[in-house]
Scaffold this motif. Sequence first.
Motif, PDB file in Angstrom:
ATOM      1  N   ALA A   1      42.322  40.177  32.722  1.00 60.02           N
ATOM      2  CA  ALA A   1      41.679  41.495  32.609  1.00 60.02           C
ATOM      3  C   ALA A   1      42.726  42.606  32.540  1.00 60.02           C
ATOM      4  O   ALA A   1      42.591  43.557  31.764  1.00 60.02           O
ATOM      5  CB  ALA A   1      40.740  41.713  33.797  1.00 60.02           C
ATOM      6  N   LEU A   2      43.794  42.468  33.324  1.00 64.32           N
ATOM      7  CA  LEU A   2      44.842  43.495  33.298  1.00 64.32           C
ATOM      8  C   LEU A   2      45.520  43.546  31.924  1.00 64.32           C
ATOM      9  O   LEU A   2      45.968  44.608  31.486  1.00 64.32           O
ATOM     10  CB  LEU A   2      45.875  43.242  34.401  1.00 64.32           C
ATOM     11  N   ALA A   3      45.578  42.397  31.255  1.00 65.66           N
ATOM     12  CA  ALA A   3      46.155  42.380  29.904  1.00 65.66           C
ATOM     13  C   ALA A   3      45.270  43.146  28.924  1.00 65.66           C
ATOM     14  O   ALA A   3      45.712  43.559  27.857  1.00 65.66           O
ATOM     15  CB  ALA A   3      46.332  40.943  29.427  1.00 65.66           C
ATOM     16  N   ASP A   4      44.025  43.352  29.289  1.00 64.86           N
ATOM     17  CA  ASP A   4      43.123  44.174  28.486  1.00 64.86           C
ATOM     18  C   ASP A   4      43.357  45.654  28.800  1.00 64.86           C
ATOM     19  O   ASP A   4      43.840  46.420  27.970  1.00 64.86           O
ATOM     20  CB  ASP A   4      41.671  43.761  28.781  1.00 64.86           C
ATOM     21  N   GLY A   5      43.091  46.038  30.046  1.00 67.69           N
ATOM     22  CA  GLY A   5      43.142  47.458  30.395  1.00 67.69           C
ATOM     23  C   GLY A   5      44.505  48.087  30.190  1.00 67.69           C
ATOM     24  O   GLY A   5      44.613  49.178  29.641  1.00 67.69           O
ATOM     25  N   TRP A   6      45.541  47.381  30.638  1.00 69.51           N
ATOM     26  CA  TRP A   6      46.899  47.931  30.557  1.00 69.51           C
ATOM     27  C   TRP A   6      47.627  47.387  29.346  1.00 69.51           C
ATOM     28  O   TRP A   6      48.820  47.581  29.195  1.00 69.51           O
ATOM     29  CB  TRP A   6      47.674  47.611  31.836  1.00 69.51           C
ATOM     30  N   GLY A   7      46.886  46.663  28.513  1.00 70.78           N
ATOM     31  CA  GLY A   7      47.497  46.060  27.339  1.00 70.78           C
ATOM     32  C   GLY A   7      46.719  46.419  26.091  1.00 70.78           C
ATOM     33  O   GLY A   7      46.833  47.515  25.556  1.00 70.78           O
ATOM     34  N   GLY A   8      45.893  45.479  25.662  1.00 68.94           N
ATOM     35  CA  GLY A   8      45.187  45.636  24.396  1.00 68.94           C
ATOM     36  C   GLY A   8      44.464  46.958  24.244  1.00 68.94           C
ATOM     37  O   GLY A   8      44.609  47.656  23.241  1.00 68.94           O
TER      38      GLY A   8
ATOM     39  N   TYR B   1      39.178  44.748  35.135  1.00 74.16           N
ATOM     40  CA  TYR B   1      40.527  45.350  35.171  1.00 74.16           C
ATOM     41  C   TYR B   1      40.547  46.583  36.057  1.00 74.16           C
ATOM     42  O   TYR B   1      41.582  46.905  36.638  1.00 74.16           O
ATOM     43  CB  TYR B   1      41.156  45.531  33.780  1.00 74.16           C
ATOM     44  N   PHE B   2      39.418  47.242  36.201  1.00 79.87           N
ATOM     45  CA  PHE B   2      39.382  48.335  37.181  1.00 79.87           C
ATOM     46  C   PHE B   2      39.476  47.779  38.606  1.00 79.87           C
ATOM     47  O   PHE B   2      40.217  48.298  39.436  1.00 79.87           O
ATOM     48  CB  PHE B   2      38.130  49.209  37.009  1.00 79.87           C
ATOM     49  N   VAL B   3      38.733  46.725  38.867  1.00 83.25           N
ATOM     50  CA  VAL B   3      38.789  46.119  40.208  1.00 83.25           C
ATOM     51  C   VAL B   3      40.211  45.635  40.515  1.00 83.25           C
ATOM     52  O   VAL B   3      40.765  45.920  41.575  1.00 83.25           O
ATOM     53  CB  VAL B   3      37.769  44.965  40.323  1.00 83.25           C
ATOM     54  N   ALA B   4      40.813  44.926  39.560  1.00 81.13           N
ATOM     55  CA  ALA B   4      42.172  44.418  39.792  1.00 81.13           C
ATOM     56  C   ALA B   4      43.168  45.566  39.953  1.00 81.13           C
ATOM     57  O   ALA B   4      44.188  45.425  40.610  1.00 81.13           O
ATOM     58  CB  ALA B   4      42.593  43.500  38.646  1.00 81.13           C
ATOM     59  N   SER B   5      42.835  46.721  39.358  1.00 83.60           N
ATOM     60  CA  SER B   5      43.717  47.886  39.487  1.00 83.60           C
ATOM     61  C   SER B   5      43.514  48.609  40.815  1.00 83.60           C
ATOM     62  O   SER B   5      44.275  49.504  41.150  1.00 83.60           O
ATOM     63  CB  SER B   5      43.475  48.864  38.328  1.00 83.60           C
ATOM     64  N   GLY B   6      42.435  48.256  41.526  1.00 82.16           N
ATOM     65  CA  GLY B   6      42.230  48.859  42.850  1.00 82.16           C
ATOM     66  C   GLY B   6      40.985  49.722  42.966  1.00 82.16           C
ATOM     67  O   GLY B   6      40.783  50.395  43.980  1.00 82.16           O
TER      68      GLY B   6
ATOM     69  N   ARG C   1      35.628  33.133  31.745  1.00 83.28           N
ATOM     70  CA  ARG C   1      35.481  33.053  30.291  1.00 83.28           C
ATOM     71  C   ARG C   1      34.873  34.334  29.719  1.00 83.28           C
ATOM     72  O   ARG C   1      35.160  34.704  28.585  1.00 83.28           O
ATOM     73  CB  ARG C   1      34.657  31.828  29.911  1.00 83.28           C
ATOM     74  N   MET C   2      34.034  34.987  30.489  1.00 85.09           N
ATOM     75  CA  MET C   2      33.515  36.284  30.016  1.00 85.09           C
ATOM     76  C   MET C   2      34.658  37.298  29.944  1.00 85.09           C
ATOM     77  O   MET C   2      34.767  38.069  29.002  1.00 85.09           O
ATOM     78  CB  MET C   2      32.426  36.815  30.957  1.00 85.09           C
ATOM     79  N   VAL C   3      35.502  37.283  30.962  1.00 85.49           N
ATOM     80  CA  VAL C   3      36.647  38.199  30.958  1.00 85.49           C
ATOM     81  C   VAL C   3      37.566  37.884  29.769  1.00 85.49           C
ATOM     82  O   VAL C   3      38.047  38.788  29.078  1.00 85.49           O
ATOM     83  CB  VAL C   3      37.411  38.135  32.295  1.00 85.49           C
ATOM     84  N   ALA C   4      37.760  36.596  29.515  1.00 89.68           N
ATOM     85  CA  ALA C   4      38.620  36.216  28.388  1.00 89.68           C
ATOM     86  C   ALA C   4      38.030  36.720  27.069  1.00 89.68           C
ATOM     87  O   ALA C   4      38.745  37.246  26.213  1.00 89.68           O
ATOM     88  CB  ALA C   4      38.796  34.704  28.350  1.00 89.68           C
ATOM     89  N   ALA C   5      36.706  36.578  26.929  1.00 92.14           N
ATOM     90  CA  ALA C   5      36.066  37.012  25.677  1.00 92.14           C
ATOM     91  C   ALA C   5      36.147  38.533  25.523  1.00 92.14           C
ATOM     92  O   ALA C   5      36.453  39.049  24.444  1.00 92.14           O
ATOM     93  CB  ALA C   5      34.606  36.554  25.653  1.00 92.14           C
ATOM     94  N   GLY C   6      35.879  39.239  26.598  1.00 95.57           N
ATOM     95  CA  GLY C   6      35.946  40.704  26.524  1.00 95.57           C
ATOM     96  C   GLY C   6      37.357  41.176  26.238  1.00 95.57           C
ATOM     97  O   GLY C   6      37.580  42.078  25.423  1.00 95.57           O
ATOM     98  N   THR C   7      38.309  40.543  26.901  1.00 96.84           N
ATOM     99  CA  THR C   7      39.713  40.898  26.684  1.00 96.84           C
ATOM    100  C   THR C   7      40.115  40.598  25.248  1.00 96.84           C
ATOM    101  O   THR C   7      40.809  41.385  24.601  1.00 96.84           O
ATOM    102  CB  THR C   7      40.607  40.119  27.671  1.00 96.84           C
ATOM    103  N   ALA C   8      39.642  39.465  24.737  1.00 95.77           N
ATOM    104  CA  ALA C   8      39.970  39.106  23.355  1.00 95.77           C
ATOM    105  C   ALA C   8      39.441  40.168  22.395  1.00 95.77           C
ATOM    106  O   ALA C   8      40.121  40.564  21.442  1.00 95.77           O
ATOM    107  CB  ALA C   8      39.376  37.740  23.019  1.00 95.77           C
ATOM    108  N   ALA C   9      38.230  40.650  22.650  1.00100.93           N
ATOM    109  CA  ALA C   9      37.641  41.661  21.757  1.00100.93           C
ATOM    110  C   ALA C   9      38.502  42.921  21.735  1.00100.93           C
ATOM    111  O   ALA C   9      38.860  43.431  20.667  1.00100.93           O
ATOM    112  CB  ALA C   9      36.217  41.985  22.214  1.00100.93           C
TER     113      ALA C   9
END
Length: 654
Positions: free
Chosen positions: A221-228, A569-574, A90-98
């Motif tokens: 999270a990836l939808a944030d870094g590589w998206g929004g 999103y950095f972690v998921a990116s490697g 939920r923290m990731v969702a909130a940060g991504t939403a922002a």
Amino acid sequence: MAAKPIKLLNVEDLTICETTAEMITKARADGVELFFDRATAIKPCPIGEQSACCKHCSMGPCRMNTKSPYDRVGVCGATIDTIVARNFGRMVAAGTAAHTDHGMAMLELFRDVINGKVKDFSIKDPLKLFEIAESLDIVTEGRELKDVALDLYRELERTYVQVEGELPMMKRVPEKTLELWRKAGIVPRGAMREIMEMMHRTAMGVDQDYENIMLQISRTALADGWGGSMVSTDISDILFGTPAPLEIEIDMGVLKKDKVNIIVHGHEPILLEAMLLSAADPEIKEMAKDAGAKGINLVGMCCSGLDVMSRHGLPHAGNFSSTEAVLVTGAIDAMTVDIQCIKQDLKRVADFYDTPFITTNYRAKIEGALHIPLDEQNPLVCTDEIILKAIARFQTRKKPIQIPRKKTTGVHGFSYEYINYMLGGSFRGGYTPLNENIINGRIRGVAGVVGCTNPRSKHDYSHVELVKELIKNDVLVLQTGCSQMALAKAGLTGPDAAALAGDGLAEVCETVGMPPVLGLGACVDNSRILIAASEMVKTGGLGESLADLPAAGCAPEWMSEKAIAIGHYFVASGIYVVFGHTLPVTGGTRFEKLLFEGLEDLGFGKWAVADDPLEMARLMIAHIDKKRSQLGIDKGRERVLTDMTDRRSLDLTA
Ligand code: NFS
Ligand code: SF4
């Protein structure tokens, strides 16, 4: 009964920022409470700190720290792993939403500029517009700018609203990394969909398998870094110009006693861009003069300030922990804000110093604050009015003014594109020289040091000590957000800082004429780091996926949910990511083990947490060295350290 007085900490234990320290002292003398004091008075809840509490339904809230037989299982049976995973998600969702909501607003502005509804702005960087369009397979040849722009708008809109398929920016991800995501089933579809699904899956009685929850955490999270975030950065560049390095002054010493000082604090560049237009209006300038001012001094704070400063050479007053302190100078004739990281208490502090405090965004009002809505189609109505309020306050200044003297000059505005040009020279732009210098060991690796400041961690201290240690060990540092401001104030963003770097890094910096610490902009501009890292992979010699790079990231004094989204999103990116002082995860859980070890075994990056900046540096360098040895380039480094002739032959300008 009177409230128990707070036992105040010594100012030198709260911050290493001299100007903020001076203002904390003044605030205490003035009887004004700041968030530093409240952080001392409010002890963090030990259960919440560990994220060992669930309040997702009214059978709870269930606290998981008891020693009861039902220890670590909620009323519904949710295990501690389920609970920490859900909370983290939920923290990731909130940060991504922002970040994505901000990015979507930028994209809407872009659309309205193209279709002529917004007339005060235009497309400043058509070249970047064409480049991004081409990278997304939009045909550009022989076509009108407007047509390409409209196609680009439609394509990028998918980042937010698409329900099926892959995000457009997946075309920029290194193949091997994308392959891993596809195999894991975590390629993001659209940000709204991912955030919605994250919230759904973490509700009572839905996803109760922490490994499965982790998949959606990564996808979101990836939808944030590589998206929004990425769209937000690219559109800002297209609309307002891609930053190029410029000398900028930072710290409270940029305030001027004889000028109308206006602080613009927040995250959307449009407010500051519109303020610049209003401040340049001859009529308004005349009014300021008539009021006895030598001019209008627009000053940025936090992220939009960073975003805009390198495009216009605008001065900056400091980071998140200094936004109350700057009001204490008494010199601020107006503070105007938009969204994110705006402390509600700024209003009370502003009132004490007779500073008009103005909110401008319908999404972020503050009780009692004057709200002047900024209408994108007519932004100057809002910003003109703000400046008039500031001029009026200048004319009737009553409070004594104390402006700290210190300010520092540094170079900021290193976009991905500029690094390309800077390293390669005009003849062979590209990341080859960077890769070569990593392979030969002059540069040991690359680190992103980013994120917030936090009153629970001595302000700016960890940022500065960590970065010093990294560059001393030949690690090139990329920066964004409040961290960049901390290093700028500490004087490490100028070319002179190369003197503090290790021999190898210093040599590269001196040859290219760059500082060892490169400021890339606001937090959404962390996407510039992703693109730079992808370019390093594509250039060759450093492995095939982002996870192969000798790179690491750190947010040493983080506080916002946005930071958790970025970290993940950095972690998921490697990438290996170290967070400072705390992480909202219960120690000893299997979820923690997944974050700290399991993800890496699956081919992703991994998380770590450390308290002390030298320990953070040690972890990051150890990871970089591990990657160097996996790439088989650890030998190169040993050779360079001994071979002086080799070093002298360094020629990046050829
Ligand atoms: Ni980033 Fe910018 Fe600063 Fe943290 Fe807040 S201002 S978006 S969240 S505190 S770095
Ligand atoms: Fe407790 Fe389960 Fe409800 Fe959470 S969802 S509050 S663990 S009963």
